[in-house]
Scaffold this motif. Structure first.
Motif, PDB file in Angstrom:
ATOM      1  N   ALA A  23      12.392  22.004 -17.367  1.00  0.00           N
ATOM      2  CA  ALA A  23      11.978  23.103 -18.247  1.00  0.00           C
ATOM      3  C   ALA A  23      10.519  23.469 -18.013  1.00  0.00           C
ATOM      4  CB  ALA A  23      12.206  22.715 -19.704  1.00  0.00           C
ATOM      5  N   ALA A  24       9.658  22.446 -17.840  1.00  0.00           N
ATOM      6  CA  ALA A  24       8.238  22.701 -17.619  1.00  0.00           C
ATOM      7  C   ALA A  24       8.002  23.390 -16.278  1.00  0.00           C
ATOM      8  CB  ALA A  24       7.459  21.392 -17.690  1.00  0.00           C
ATOM      9  N   ILE A  25       8.712  22.948 -15.246  1.00  0.00           N
ATOM     10  CA  ILE A  25       8.583  23.563 -13.920  1.00  0.00           C
ATOM     11  C   ILE A  25       8.954  25.032 -13.979  1.00  0.00           C
ATOM     12  CG2 ILE A  25       9.614  23.630 -11.609  1.00  0.00           C
ATOM     13  CD1 ILE A  25       9.827  20.541 -11.820  1.00  0.00           C
ATOM     14  N   LEU A  26      10.102  25.320 -14.563  1.00  0.00           N
ATOM     15  CA  LEU A  26      10.565  26.707 -14.627  1.00  0.00           C
ATOM     16  C   LEU A  26       9.592  27.591 -15.411  1.00  0.00           C
ATOM     17  CD1 LEU A  26      14.379  26.130 -15.193  1.00  0.00           C
ATOM     18  CD2 LEU A  26      13.280  26.953 -13.103  1.00  0.00           C
ATOM     19  N   GLU A  27       9.110  27.106 -16.553  1.00  0.00           N
ATOM     20  CA  GLU A  27       8.213  27.924 -17.370  1.00  0.00           C
ATOM     21  C   GLU A  27       6.898  28.197 -16.646  1.00  0.00           C
ATOM     22  OE1 GLU A  27       7.071  30.470 -20.048  1.00  0.00           O
ATOM     23  OE2 GLU A  27       9.067  29.553 -19.985  1.00  0.00           O
ATOM     24  N   ARG A  28       6.346  27.193 -15.971  1.00  0.00           N
ATOM     25  CA  ARG A  28       5.097  27.393 -15.232  1.00  0.00           C
ATOM     26  C   ARG A  28       5.291  28.391 -14.102  1.00  0.00           C
ATOM     27  NH1 ARG A  28       4.902  21.670 -14.956  1.00  0.00           N
ATOM     28  NH2 ARG A  28       4.952  21.812 -12.681  1.00  0.00           N
ATOM     29  N   CYS A  29       6.411  28.285 -13.401  1.00  0.00           N
ATOM     30  CA  CYS A  29       6.670  29.199 -12.289  1.00  0.00           C
ATOM     31  C   CYS A  29       6.963  30.611 -12.791  1.00  0.00           C
ATOM     32  CB  CYS A  29       7.820  28.682 -11.435  1.00  0.00           C
ATOM     33  SG  CYS A  29       7.412  27.179 -10.494  1.00  0.00           S
ATOM     34  N   TYR A  30       7.645  30.732 -13.917  1.00  0.00           N
ATOM     35  CA  TYR A  30       7.890  32.053 -14.509  1.00  0.00           C
ATOM     36  C   TYR A  30       6.574  32.708 -14.905  1.00  0.00           C
ATOM     37  CZ  TYR A  30      12.818  30.624 -15.038  1.00  0.00           C
ATOM     38  OH  TYR A  30      14.114  30.207 -14.823  1.00  0.00           O
ATOM     39  N   GLY A  54       8.378  24.130  -8.040  1.00  0.00           N
ATOM     40  CA  GLY A  54       7.920  22.781  -8.382  1.00  0.00           C
ATOM     41  C   GLY A  54       6.648  22.838  -9.204  1.00  0.00           C
ATOM     42  N   GLY A  55       6.225  21.696  -9.585  1.00  0.00           N
ATOM     43  CA  GLY A  55       6.793  20.403  -9.265  1.00  0.00           C
ATOM     44  C   GLY A  55       6.159  19.371 -10.192  1.00  0.00           C
ATOM     45  N   VAL A  56       6.338  18.123  -9.839  1.00  0.00           N
ATOM     46  CA  VAL A  56       5.707  17.013 -10.540  1.00  0.00           C
ATOM     47  C   VAL A  56       5.230  16.001  -9.513  1.00  0.00           C
ATOM     48  CG1 VAL A  56       7.101  17.254 -12.632  1.00  0.00           C
ATOM     49  CG2 VAL A  56       7.884  15.748 -10.815  1.00  0.00           C
ATOM     50  N   ARG A  57       4.228  15.204  -9.891  1.00  0.00           N
ATOM     51  CA  ARG A  57       3.722  14.124  -9.048  1.00  0.00           C
ATOM     52  C   ARG A  57       3.519  12.902  -9.938  1.00  0.00           C
ATOM     53  NH1 ARG A  57       1.917  15.658  -3.912  1.00  0.00           N
ATOM     54  NH2 ARG A  57       1.883  17.927  -3.612  1.00  0.00           N
ATOM     55  N   ASN A  58       4.555  12.106 -10.074  1.00  0.00           N
ATOM     56  CA  ASN A  58       4.487  10.908 -10.910  1.00  0.00           C
ATOM     57  C   ASN A  58       4.170   9.703 -10.043  1.00  0.00           C
ATOM     58  OD1 ASN A  58       7.376  12.235 -12.532  1.00  0.00           O
ATOM     59  ND2 ASN A  58       5.264  12.489 -13.168  1.00  0.00           N
ATOM     60  N   TYR A  59       2.911   9.268 -10.083  1.00  0.00           N
ATOM     61  CA  TYR A  59       2.437   8.180  -9.234  1.00  0.00           C
ATOM     62  C   TYR A  59       3.079   6.850  -9.620  1.00  0.00           C
ATOM     63  CZ  TYR A  59      -0.876   5.204  -6.701  1.00  0.00           C
ATOM     64  OH  TYR A  59      -1.443   4.281  -5.856  1.00  0.00           O
ATOM     65  N   ASN A 118       0.819  -1.213   0.000  1.00  0.00           N
ATOM     66  CA  ASN A 118       0.000   0.000   0.000  1.00  0.00           C
ATOM     67  C   ASN A 118       0.854   1.266   0.000  1.00  0.00           C
ATOM     68  OD1 ASN A 118      -2.630  -1.213   0.084  1.00  0.00           O
ATOM     69  ND2 ASN A 118      -2.209  -1.774   2.221  1.00  0.00           N
ATOM     70  N   VAL A 119       2.158   1.112   0.234  1.00  0.00           N
ATOM     71  CA  VAL A 119       3.074   2.256   0.164  1.00  0.00           C
ATOM     72  C   VAL A 119       3.554   2.387  -1.281  1.00  0.00           C
ATOM     73  CG1 VAL A 119       5.132   3.357   1.095  1.00  0.00           C
ATOM     74  CG2 VAL A 119       3.828   1.765   2.507  1.00  0.00           C
ATOM     75  N   VAL A 120       3.280   3.542  -1.866  1.00  0.00           N
ATOM     76  CA  VAL A 120       3.577   3.754  -3.285  1.00  0.00           C
ATOM     77  C   VAL A 120       4.420   5.023  -3.443  1.00  0.00           C
ATOM     78  CG1 VAL A 120       2.579   4.139  -5.570  1.00  0.00           C
ATOM     79  CG2 VAL A 120       1.400   2.668  -3.925  1.00  0.00           C
ATOM     80  N   PRO A 121       5.480   4.976  -4.242  1.00  0.00           N
ATOM     81  CA  PRO A 121       6.274   6.190  -4.456  1.00  0.00           C
ATOM     82  C   PRO A 121       5.560   7.171  -5.387  1.00  0.00           C
ATOM     83  CG  PRO A 121       7.116   4.418  -5.818  1.00  0.00           C
ATOM     84  CD  PRO A 121       6.037   3.808  -4.966  1.00  0.00           C
ATOM     85  N   ILE A 122       5.625   8.432  -5.032  1.00  0.00           N
ATOM     86  CA  ILE A 122       5.179   9.498  -5.921  1.00  0.00           C
ATOM     87  C   ILE A 122       6.386  10.378  -6.204  1.00  0.00           C
ATOM     88  CG2 ILE A 122       3.670  11.472  -6.248  1.00  0.00           C
ATOM     89  CD1 ILE A 122       1.637  10.175  -4.462  1.00  0.00           C
ATOM     90  N   ARG A 123       6.884  10.283  -7.418  1.00  0.00           N
ATOM     91  CA  ARG A 123       8.103  10.995  -7.780  1.00  0.00           C
ATOM     92  C   ARG A 123       7.879  12.507  -7.781  1.00  0.00           C
ATOM     93  NH1 ARG A 123      10.183  13.270 -12.336  1.00  0.00           N
ATOM     94  NH2 ARG A 123      12.472  13.278 -12.536  1.00  0.00           N
ATOM     95  N   GLY A 124       8.849  13.209  -7.219  1.00  0.00           N
ATOM     96  CA  GLY A 124       8.819  14.664  -7.234  1.00  0.00           C
ATOM     97  C   GLY A 124      10.123  15.215  -7.775  1.00  0.00           C
ATOM     98  N   GLN A 125      10.051  16.338  -8.454  1.00  0.00           N
ATOM     99  CA  GLN A 125      11.254  17.037  -8.913  1.00  0.00           C
ATOM    100  C   GLN A 125      11.052  18.520  -8.686  1.00  0.00           C
ATOM    101  OE1 GLN A 125      13.220  15.789 -12.584  1.00  0.00           O
ATOM    102  NE2 GLN A 125      13.499  17.928 -13.189  1.00  0.00           N
ATOM    103  N   ILE A 126      12.108  19.183  -8.218  1.00  0.00           N
ATOM    104  CA  ILE A 126      12.025  20.624  -7.947  1.00  0.00           C
ATOM    105  C   ILE A 126      13.277  21.330  -8.490  1.00  0.00           C
ATOM    106  CG2 ILE A 126      10.477  20.514  -5.981  1.00  0.00           C
ATOM    107  CD1 ILE A 126      14.146  20.999  -5.315  1.00  0.00           C
ATOM    108  N   ALA A 127      13.154  22.624  -8.648  1.00  0.00           N
ATOM    109  CA  ALA A 127      14.297  23.452  -9.024  1.00  0.00           C
ATOM    110  C   ALA A 127      14.586  24.403  -7.870  1.00  0.00           C
ATOM    111  CB  ALA A 127      13.999  24.237 -10.295  1.00  0.00           C
ATOM    112  N   LYS A 128      15.845  24.774  -7.711  1.00  0.00           N
ATOM    113  CA  LYS A 128      16.262  25.742  -6.702  1.00  0.00           C
ATOM    114  C   LYS A 128      16.795  26.989  -7.403  1.00  0.00           C
ATOM    115  CE  LYS A 128      15.824  23.326  -2.781  1.00  0.00           C
ATOM    116  NZ  LYS A 128      15.063  23.780  -1.598  1.00  0.00           N
ATOM    117  N   VAL A 129      16.293  28.164  -7.013  1.00  0.00           N
ATOM    118  CA  VAL A 129      16.755  29.420  -7.619  1.00  0.00           C
ATOM    119  C   VAL A 129      17.056  30.437  -6.534  1.00  0.00           C
ATOM    120  CG1 VAL A 129      15.344  28.984  -9.686  1.00  0.00           C
ATOM    121  CG2 VAL A 129      14.452  30.451  -7.862  1.00  0.00           C
TER     122      VAL A 129
END
Length: 336
Positions: A257-264, A239-244, A199-210
């Protein structure tokens, strides 16, 4: 070390494990040992943005228990915030703005609207000033717990107060049953293997630091999990992403690239901010966060794992509950 005191092991040195150990050290006379094969930067907690903002995917066994965990966590973090150690612990306060182009309900957080000192629906004038295409919004006061500070700060205090810190990969409960009277399982995603808990499932996350020392508030948009969170050191998390159900811990340039553009788009001044790094982590999600006891032969175990992306937010509340359960298990044998 008190040879007559109960021996307690804590497996896991992320925000949950270290907080459990901290509460044990403060509230019991037990001999406490923290065991983990990863500390500090090697934990998923170190990747987390650390904002106190529980989401609807965080659930305990009942609504009442879920709310208590959240409320207890808020007060725990507030106690540190109000102390002279707040900066060392990496905890500071700010306002959070949550926007939506769809509905006000998409911005509303029922879990904390009666808890935080300031919470309101944004007016049309406020949304107009914010710019962009946002039609709805909520604003509230909250805190950030920077684990790059909190984890080493807590570990240092634990060592100073007699808690043993051991680098050790625990492969099974059988391997520790003769060493401890009670064990707290705070292994996050590792519980999938240690407990055979599918029942424990990884949800991938990725972030950028600026670098954005001018950023003094956090911003969220309902578009593709977009968020911007300030840092106590002037380095913001984007951030971010949530890859189930993804086990991929590799950096993805397309996600970046997608994270940065959305945050910009959400906050245009960030286009001038220097990107200083990217991080990837696997959030340990469980539909119902597991905080419960289990007797495995002669070993008493209290599980505390499955917090998903809200481990930093809710670590204290779940830890307090877990410790309370553990003390009840021991009282029949040890006077605490």
């Amino acid at each position: 070390m008190n040879i007559d005191a109960p021996r307690i092991g804590v497996i896991g040195a992320g925000v949950v494990g270290l907080t459990v150990a901290d509460i044990l050290q403060k509230t019991s006379k037990a001999n406490v040992t923290v065991m983990a094969d990863g500390f500090g930067e090697d934990t998923v907690s170190a990747v987390a943005a650390g904002i106190f903002r529980p989401g609807t995917t965080f659930r305990g066994p009942t609504k009442e228990i879920t709310k208590k965990w959240i409320n207890d966590s808020w007060h725990y973090w507030q106690d540190i915030l109000k102390s002279s150690e707040a900066n060392h612990a990496g905890i500071f306060s700010f306002n959070c703005y949550v926007y939506s182009t769809q509905s006000y309900q998409a911005t509303r957080n029922r879990l904390i609207e009666d808890l935080v000192p300031y919470y309101k629906e944004m007016t049309e004038d406020e949304l107009r000033i914010a710019g962009g295409e946002q039609k709805y919004g909520s604003c509230f006061s909250t805190v950030k717990i920077g684990c790059d500070n909190y984890l080493p700060w807590t570990e240092k205090r634990l060592k100073r107060n007699g808690v043993r810190i051991v680098r050790e990969k625990v492969e099974s409960f059988e391997s520790v049953k003769k060493k401890y009277d009670l064990v707290f399982n705070c292994t996050g995603l590792g519980a999938r293997y240690l407990c055979d808990d599918e029942n424990v499932v990884p949800i991938r996350g990725q972030i950028a630091k600026v670098k954005a020392p001018w950023l003094k508030a956090s911003f969220y948009s309902d578009y593709a999990d977009t968020y911007i969170i300030p840092g106590i050191d002037g380095v913001a998390t984007l951030g971010g992403v949530r890859n189930y159900d993804s086990y991929n811990k590799k950096f993805n340039k397309h996600d970046a690239a997608a994270i940065l553009e959305r945050c910009y788009t959400l906050l245009p001044p960030l286009r001038k901010a220097l990107v200083v790094g990217h991080r990837v982590g696997l959030r340990p999600h469980r539909d119902i966060v597991r905080v419960e006891p289990e007797i495995l032969g002669d070993l008493k175990v209290v599980h505390c794992y499955g917090h998903g992306g809200y481990g930093v937010t809710t670590a204290p509340g779940t830890a307090l509950h877990a410790v309370s359960i553990g003390m009840d298990l021991l009282r029949t044998k040890h006077k605490l």
